[in-house]
Write a protein that holds these residues in place. Structure first.
Motif, short mmCIF file in Angstrom:
data_model
loop_
_atom_site.label_atom_id
_atom_site.label_comp_id
_atom_site.label_asym_id
_atom_site.label_seq_id
_atom_site.Cartn_x
_atom_site.Cartn_y
_atom_site.Cartn_z
N ARG A 147 0.83 -1.21 0.00
CA ARG A 147 0.00 0.00 0.00
C ARG A 147 0.86 1.26 0.00
O ARG A 147 0.58 2.22 -0.72
CB ARG A 147 -0.91 -0.02 1.22
N TYR A 180 2.80 1.66 -3.30
CA TYR A 180 1.92 2.18 -4.33
C TYR A 180 1.73 3.68 -4.17
O TYR A 180 1.82 4.45 -5.14
CB TYR A 180 0.56 1.48 -4.30
N GLY A 181 1.47 4.13 -2.95
CA GLY A 181 1.24 5.54 -2.72
C GLY A 181 2.44 6.40 -3.09
O GLY A 181 2.29 7.46 -3.71
N ALA A 193 -4.60 -1.85 -4.62
CA ALA A 193 -4.50 -0.45 -4.26
C ALA A 193 -4.83 0.45 -5.46
O ALA A 193 -5.44 1.51 -5.30
CB ALA A 193 -3.10 -0.14 -3.74
N GLU A 194 -4.47 0.01 -6.64
CA GLU A 194 -4.72 0.81 -7.83
C GLU A 194 -6.21 0.92 -8.14
O GLU A 194 -6.68 1.95 -8.64
CB GLU A 194 -3.98 0.23 -9.03
N VAL A 214 -8.51 1.17 -6.01
CA VAL A 214 -9.07 2.13 -5.06
C VAL A 214 -8.61 3.55 -5.36
O VAL A 214 -9.36 4.52 -5.24
CB VAL A 214 -8.67 1.73 -3.61
N ASN A 215 -7.36 3.70 -5.79
CA ASN A 215 -6.76 5.01 -6.00
C ASN A 215 -6.01 5.02 -7.32
O ASN A 215 -4.78 4.96 -7.35
CB ASN A 215 -5.82 5.34 -4.84
N PRO A 241 -3.85 9.41 -11.57
CA PRO A 241 -4.62 10.49 -12.18
C PRO A 241 -4.13 10.91 -13.56
O PRO A 241 -4.90 11.37 -14.37
CB PRO A 241 -4.44 11.63 -11.18
#
Length: 299
Positions: A81, A84-85, A128-129, A131-132, A135
């Motif tokens: 997580r 990923y962030g 995780a991708e 969910v978020n 962009p």
């Protein structure tokens, strides 16, 4: 052959542990010079204390064009997580300039095999991708891979593979497994020393930790080296295959054999630098020998 979508790393790049030991000011000045020399890709490990994603972020913030590749970020050092962030932020802040290289490293969970651990980690990243999602610019990831099954995972679940301390025969085998579309980046050590005795002695010092590592010993066995060649610091054949030494022309010629065997990119690690010294003189020399001339560096 393959590549990383939307990113041009060039045929040759730099791989070094040196930036894990240096102050921030030195790192900034050095990578800015490397960018001006025309290097398109800079690879660094995560081993000596610098955290991989903040390290990448700092180097990206110091530059405008050069690509920064984690080679590798250790999957057992941080949860998927958080990886990923961090990688998502780098992809957004520096579009098309960061590659997240992942490999098994850090504090291994008892009873967990590398292939299973990497598969589970990729599952968490993909979760995780959802969910978020990214962009703007996509995250780009590659996997450290040596054996056939990990190479297949890199082909199927990432943009491709990074290999470390392999011979040219392995590059050909990896390309066959990866197929024509996946990226294959190959690290290779070089030593600017033409005397065979001195060169092999220095190369053995560099290879000593790897010849004592179970994972690397297994890799060497798969590549056809006998127990006798692996033991005792490494036979001449093994040493010569894993550290290209000699004069600049000889070294450059050997590096190009990886490209001929199927590598998209070769990350060159200069070894044999005296403590406190810098590889910068050799990076300048290699830039002259390996990179397009200033008038055609856009090609």
């Amino acid at each position: 052959m393959g590549g990383i979508d939307g990113m041009d790393l060039g045929t040759f790049g730099i791989y070094t542990f040196d930036f894990e030991r240096r102050p921030a000011t030195w790192m900034r000045e050095s990578i800015q010079e490397l960018e001006e020399l025309g290097w398109r890709a800079f690879w660094m490990p995560e081993l000596l204390g610098r955290e991989a994603l903040t390290h990448a972020g700092y180097l990206l913030s110091c530059t405008e064009r050069i690509n920064v590749v984690n080679g590798i970020a250790q999957i057992w050092s941080r949860g998927a997580r958080w990886t990923y962030g961090a990688a998502l932020l780098l992809a957004d802040a520096y579009p098309g300039r960061h590659v997240l290289g992942l490999g098994f490293g850090g504090e291994q969970r008892p009873g967990t095999k590398p292939l299973a651990a990497m598969t589970a980690y990729l599952d968490e990243l993909d979760s995780a991708e959802t969910v978020n999602p990214a962009p703007r610019a996509p995250m780009r990831r590659i996997l450290a891979a040596y054996g056939p099954r990990m190479l297949e995972l890199a082909r199927d679940r990432a943009a491709g593979a990074q290999t470390y301390h392999v011979n040219v025969a392995h590059t050909a085998q990896a390309r066959e497994i990866l197929g024509p579309n996946a990226f294959l980046g190959v690290e290779h050590a070089v030593l600017f020393e033409s005397d065979p005795g001195r060169a092999r002695a220095t190369a053995r010092e560099h290879l000593a930790p790897y010849l004592a590592s179970p994972y690397n010993v297994a890799k060497f066995r798969r590549l056809g080296y006998s127990e006798e060649e692996i033991a005792g610091g490494g036979a001449d054949r093994l040493v010569d295959d894993f550290v290209f030494w000699g004069d600049p022309e000889t070294i450059v010629g050997k590096l190009r054999t990886h490209v001929a065997a199927g590598a998209d990119h070769v990350a060159v690690q200069v070894v044999g630098i005296e403590p406190g010294g810098s590889a910068m003189p050799y990076w300048r020399l290699l830039a002259d020998a390996l990179l397009p001339r200033p008038t055609d560096r856009s090609t």
